[in-house]
Enzyme design. Structure first.
Site, PDB file in Angstrom:
ATOM      1  N   ARG A 107       0.795  -1.072  -0.036  1.00 39.70           N
ATOM      2  CA  ARG A 107      -0.205  -0.036   0.034  1.00 39.70           C
ATOM      3  C   ARG A 107       0.763   1.257   0.004  1.00 39.70           C
ATOM      4  O   ARG A 107       0.466   2.395  -0.716  1.00 39.70           O
ATOM      5  CB  ARG A 107      -0.910  -0.033   1.271  1.00 39.70           C
ATOM      6  CG  ARG A 107      -2.248  -0.834   1.129  1.00 39.70           C
ATOM      7  CD  ARG A 107      -2.937  -1.066   2.511  1.00 39.70           C
ATOM      8  NE  ARG A 107      -4.173  -1.752   2.197  1.00 39.70           N
ATOM      9  CZ  ARG A 107      -5.274  -1.267   1.794  1.00 39.70           C
ATOM     10  NH1 ARG A 107      -5.408  -0.189   1.455  1.00 39.70           N
ATOM     11  NH2 ARG A 107      -6.360  -2.246   1.832  1.00 39.70           N
ATOM     12  N   TYR A 216       0.386 -12.912  -0.689  1.00 41.28           N
ATOM     13  CA  TYR A 216       0.844 -12.668  -1.956  1.00 41.28           C
ATOM     14  C   TYR A 216       2.087 -11.654  -1.749  1.00 41.28           C
ATOM     15  O   TYR A 216       2.382 -10.934  -0.809  1.00 41.28           O
ATOM     16  CB  TYR A 216      -0.045 -11.825  -2.960  1.00 41.28           C
ATOM     17  CG  TYR A 216      -0.988 -10.830  -2.012  1.00 41.28           C
ATOM     18  CD1 TYR A 216      -0.452  -9.573  -2.061  1.00 41.28           C
ATOM     19  CD2 TYR A 216      -2.233 -11.038  -1.515  1.00 41.28           C
ATOM     20  CE1 TYR A 216      -0.925  -8.462  -1.250  1.00 41.28           C
ATOM     21  CE2 TYR A 216      -2.610 -10.083  -0.984  1.00 41.28           C
ATOM     22  CZ  TYR A 216      -2.281  -8.627  -0.719  1.00 41.28           C
ATOM     23  OH  TYR A 216      -2.872  -7.510  -0.004  1.00 41.28           O
ATOM     24  N   ASP A 290     -14.620   4.099  -0.015  1.00 39.94           N
ATOM     25  CA  ASP A 290     -15.264   3.484   1.047  1.00 39.94           C
ATOM     26  C   ASP A 290     -16.360   4.363   1.900  1.00 39.94           C
ATOM     27  O   ASP A 290     -17.172   3.981   2.546  1.00 39.94           O
ATOM     28  CB  ASP A 290     -14.074   3.182   1.892  1.00 39.94           C
ATOM     29  CG  ASP A 290     -13.500   1.915   1.652  1.00 39.94           C
ATOM     30  OD1 ASP A 290     -13.844   1.191   0.795  1.00 39.94           O
ATOM     31  OD2 ASP A 290     -12.442   1.475   2.225  1.00 39.94           O
TER      32      ASP A 290
END
Length: 396
Positions: A107, A216, A290
């Site tokens: 991120r 991942y 969001d």
């Protein structure tokens, strides 16, 4: 409602992934933008995320693909595994039919790429340490009051884009219902790879009763991002040290990663009700990302939907004859798509957590299908393309 006023900046509240992407998309369409962020520094929390082709097309259109691929890792498939044995159930291809990749990335790396592009754009101003205190409609727009340390100041604007996340301050000040607990918690951690050894490309998911795990590569393969999702209760919230015990019967490879990750950070999951309105105050305020439609992460589309929102909103504002028409078009485009993604999320939540004997039927049904067939189930999601608009990217 008059045409979109290009003589004053559009105001974005929130400098997360959705807010920064929206600023870049709007700037590319010829708008000036001011971003107000309550944090003193732009820092993304969490460890990693997955960028599917639908989101990457937007970022590629902003000229950011090469920078993202420096930090990210391409995945060809998601491998679904049995929780206890680790045996492969099925592999789902995730590269789009036009070759657009699927990338896993830290991120912070995504945030850095977006922030760098924002800082290079002469059309965007970023104001940090600006905490929204109130908003009120005024003639021709909205008055927003911000606090910056001991200073309080007013900002007048014709359009506010609320991109301030699941616990949106704007939504609270509009009197909207707060995001609700989803009854689950996500534990996140990173596993460092030995020097010179990159983590395996691709995404792996272990499916088990009431829980699942995802791993991942991030940071160019130097680390593996590990996410464990389980029911939320007082025990799990208070006891991250108990994760090895709660996953003690799961696949040995997964247990090794849990041990190597050390202290994992718990993030209670929240969702926004599907009936939350997005347009407010006579089309002077719109919620995206969001703040508008936070959903569970079971389809890895939280960031992707915010990125899509940014592209559709900018195109609508650039094309529509009035601001009201632009926001109405945005809503008509996005709501059916968000609803379909929500349905897919709920489907994944159900099938991921099936107990025996229902899990045996799930595993058999997945195993007999070809990877190509499984991949086609997601064509509607990954083959999405942002609207084409004329861009003004000068100064980048």
């Amino acid at each position: 409602m008059s045409a979109v006023d290009r003589t004053r900046p559009i105001t974005i509240v929130g400098a997360g992934i959705g807010g920064l992407t929206a600023a870049l998309e709007l700037a590319g369409c010829g708008f000036s933008v001011e971003i107000f962020e309550r944090a003193a520094q732009v820092q993304e929390v969490g460890a990693g995320l997955q960028l599917s082709p639908n989101a990457l097309r937007v970022l590629d259109g902003l000229g950011l693909m090469d920078a993202l691929l420096v930090h990210g890792t391409r995945a060809r498939e998601v491998t679904l595994r049995r929780a206890f044995s680790g045996r492969r159930i099925a592999s789902v291809p995730v590269v789009a039919s036009d070759g657009t990749p699927y990338v896993s990335i830290h991120r912070a790396d995504l945030q850095t790429v977006l922030l760098g592009a924002v800082e290079r754009s002469p059309a965007i101003t970023l104001r940090l340490g600006a905490s929204l205190e109130s908003l009120a409609p005024k003639r021709g727009g909205l008055d927003l009051w911000f606090a910056d340390g001991g200073t309080r100041y007013k900002h007048h604007t014709g359009l506010v884009v609320g991109a301030d996340g699941v616990h949106s301050s704007i939504a609270r000040r509009l009197g909207l219902a707060a995001a609700t607990p989803a009854g689950a918690i996500a534990w996140r951690g990173c596993v460092a790879q030995p020097t010179g050894v990159a983590s395996s490309p691709g995404v792996e998911a272990w499916l088990g009763p009431r829980r699942h795990a995802v791993a991942y590569p991030i940071s160019g393969g130097r680390e593996t991002n590990l996410v464990l999702i389980e029911p939320m209760n007082r025990t799990s919230e208070a006891d991250p040290a108990g994760l090895p015990r709660r996953f003690r019967s799961w696949d040995r490879q997964l247990r090794s990663m849990i041990a190597a990750a050390g202290d994992m950070t718990g993030w209670p999951l929240y969702v926004v009700r599907p009936d939350r309105p997005w347009r407010h105050i006579d089309d002077r305020l719109i919620l995206i990302g969001d703040a508008a439609h936070a959903m569970l992460p079971y389809a890895a589309q939280g960031a992707g939907m915010a990125i899509e929102d940014a592209a559709v909103l900018a195109a609508a504002l650039a094309r529509a004859p009035t601001q009201g028409a632009a926001l109405a078009h945005y809503e008509s485009e996005r709501k059916p798509r968000i609803a379909r993604v929500r349905r897919r999320v709920l489907f994944h939540r159900m099938i991921y957590h099936l107990p025996a004997p229902f899990s045996f039927g799930r595993n058999t049904a997945l195993a007999i299908r070809s990877p190509e067939s499984l991949g086609k189930d997601l064509d509607w999601l990954y083959d999405w393309r942002p609207p084409a608009v004329s861009r003004d990217v000068g100064g980048d």
